[in-house]
Motif scaffolding. Structure first.
Motif, mmCIF file in Angstrom:
data_model
loop_
_atom_site.group_PDB
_atom_site.id
_atom_site.type_symbol
_atom_site.label_atom_id
_atom_site.label_comp_id
_atom_site.label_asym_id
_atom_site.label_seq_id
_atom_site.Cartn_x
_atom_site.Cartn_y
_atom_site.Cartn_z
ATOM 1 N N SER A 1 0.359 6.022 -7.439
ATOM 2 C CA SER A 1 -0.862 6.816 -7.305
ATOM 3 C C SER A 1 -0.596 8.314 -7.217
ATOM 4 O O SER A 1 -1.221 9.099 -7.934
ATOM 5 N N ARG A 2 0.297 8.720 -6.358
ATOM 6 C CA ARG A 2 0.546 10.158 -6.204
ATOM 7 C C ARG A 2 1.159 10.794 -7.444
ATOM 8 O O ARG A 2 0.736 11.877 -7.852
ATOM 9 N N ASP B 1 0.832 -1.210 0.000
ATOM 10 C CA ASP B 1 0.000 0.000 0.000
ATOM 11 C C ASP B 1 0.863 1.256 0.000
ATOM 12 O O ASP B 1 0.603 2.203 -0.751
ATOM 13 N N ALA C 1 1.165 3.883 -3.314
ATOM 14 C CA ALA C 1 0.835 5.299 -3.147
ATOM 15 C C ALA C 1 1.998 6.188 -3.560
ATOM 16 O O ALA C 1 1.816 7.184 -4.270
ATOM 17 N N ASN D 1 -4.534 4.823 0.753
ATOM 18 C CA ASN D 1 -4.417 5.368 -0.601
ATOM 19 C C ASN D 1 -5.719 6.086 -0.981
ATOM 20 O O ASN D 1 -6.765 5.468 -1.124
ATOM 21 N N SER E 1 -5.480 0.217 4.107
ATOM 22 C CA SER E 1 -4.972 1.117 3.071
ATOM 23 C C SER E 1 -5.229 2.582 3.411
ATOM 24 O O SER E 1 -6.276 2.946 3.958
#
Length: 381
Positions: A219-220, A211, A215, A244, A242
């Motif tokens: 994801s970021r 996780d 992230a 996220n 999570s």
């Protein structure tokens, strides 16, 4: 292979040292269709050379063309293409991108790169990521409505349980065993150690590591919706721990290794499509509401000036549309090319300015655009 997301985030294409060559072509994933791809690439290189000599007769293209021809001869590269290819070359830069979407053949030689086809890959509202995970391994995928492909993670991505926990000999013990009064493992009381509790503790530690890595590494930077593909019990455990913000509440409830990549894409798109349509509709509604307050415009000349002055917060650009002309990057003044005339893509240049000034650009299918000019801008002020 270069990262398109990282290059956009780093504003690599802003204010390049020209002249710049931009080549695009559709490619094929398998034999025998991919056999013609390097031949077509060679023809594009010839067109680029001819265009260069016409536009920049006093400058030597030989070093740039040599790099392009070398790429055309790399057999291993052409045996591992996807659906499209973009190659951007300038005196101080050489970038190659394998694309998940087919792109029309295009050669552009100018003072800046032609990046609108890449904008569709990076800024299109239909892109998403998938995390496929079980107790022992994790994989990342990036996709859109047309394709889903594995995402190359770095060496520091915790893709297996062993990468997080290492080789602990205690984890190889039978399901129930005793170590005596001194035994203490991760909060388990002395005496009997239940194998299932140890497995759950291991899984939770693995999921937490994944996780964090997803992230930070995916994801970021990309800011894309993330779908979880996992068994229901793993869905519950992962979601509980999570942090996220991009993780969607809807997931794909199956063991990711139990279905084909194409089925995974189909199931992912069934989750993503309603959100994609909702986002497009929301952007169009925002545009109409802003226009009623004189905070939106679809006039290319006016939007170009507003892009330079950092007024544009959101720019909707029509996919596969090109408007030729020249734009003064300092003032935003534009000169439209005559029909069939040579020039830069004004939509491309405006989009670059919006991104450079912190705005967002979203590439929209023609049928869902709120204007007929090729763009629609929402202003900050």
């Amino acid at each position: 292979m270069h990262s398109l997301i990282d290059d956009f985030t780093g504003n690599l294409f802003q204010d390049p040292v020209g002249p710049c060559i931009s080549l695009y072509q559709p490619t094929h994933r398998s034999h025998p269709d991919n056999g013609q791809d390097p031949i077509r690439f060679g023809n594009l290189v010839k067109k680029a050379e001819a265009s260069w000599k016409e536009r920049y007769p006093d400058k030597d293209p030989a070093p740039l063309l040599a790099n392009l021809r070398k790429l055309g001869e790399e057999r291993n590269f052409w045996n591992h293409t996807l659906d499209g290819l973009a190659v951007l070359v300038s005196p101080d830069m050489f970038r190659v991108y394998r694309l998940q979407r087919a792109v029309p053949e295009l050669v552009n030689v100018g003072d800046s790169f032609h990046i609108k086809p890449l904008l569709r890959m990076v800024q299109s509202a239909d892109r998403y990521q998938v995390l496929a995970i079980n107790r022992h391994s994790a994989k990342m995928f990036v996709g859109n409505r047309d394709a889903l492909d594995p995402f190359e993670a770095g060496d520091d991505f915790p893709d297996t349980l062993e990468a997080v926990l290492g080789d602990d000999p205690l984890r190889q013990r039978p399901a129930s065993w005793s170590r005596g009064a001194a035994a203490t493992i991760a909060g388990v009381n002395d005496g009997q150690i239940e194998r299932s509790k140890l497995v759950d503790a291991d899984t939770e530690q693995f999921f937490r590591a994944v996780d964090r890595a997803v992230a930070e590494q995916f994801s970021r930077p990309a800011r894309l919706p993330l779908m979880l593909a996992a068994l229901p019990e793993h869905q519950a455990m992962f979601r509980k721990l999570s942090h996220n913000a991009y993780l969607l509440p809807q997931g794909i409830d199956t063991h990711p290794d139990a279905i084909s990549l194409d089925e995974l894409r189909e199931r992912a798109w069934r989750v993503m499509e309603p959100k994609y349509l909702e986002r497009l509709a929301g952007l169009v509604d925002m545009y109409h509401a802003a226009r009623a307050r004189w905070l939106a415009n679809d006039d290319i000349a006016q939007v170009a000036r507003s892009a330079v002055s950092a007024r544009v917060s959101t720019l909707l650009v029509e996919a596969d549309r090109q408007v030729n002309g020249r734009m003064d990057l300092q003032s935003g003044a534009v000169d439209f090319a005559a029909e069939g005339g040579i020039g830069e893509d004004l939509l491309d240049d405006i989009a670059e300015k919006v991104i450079a000034n912190g705005g967002q650009v979203v590439v929209v299918p023609k049928g869902r655009m709120p204007s007929e000019t090729g763009l629609a801008a929402i202003y900050r002020f």
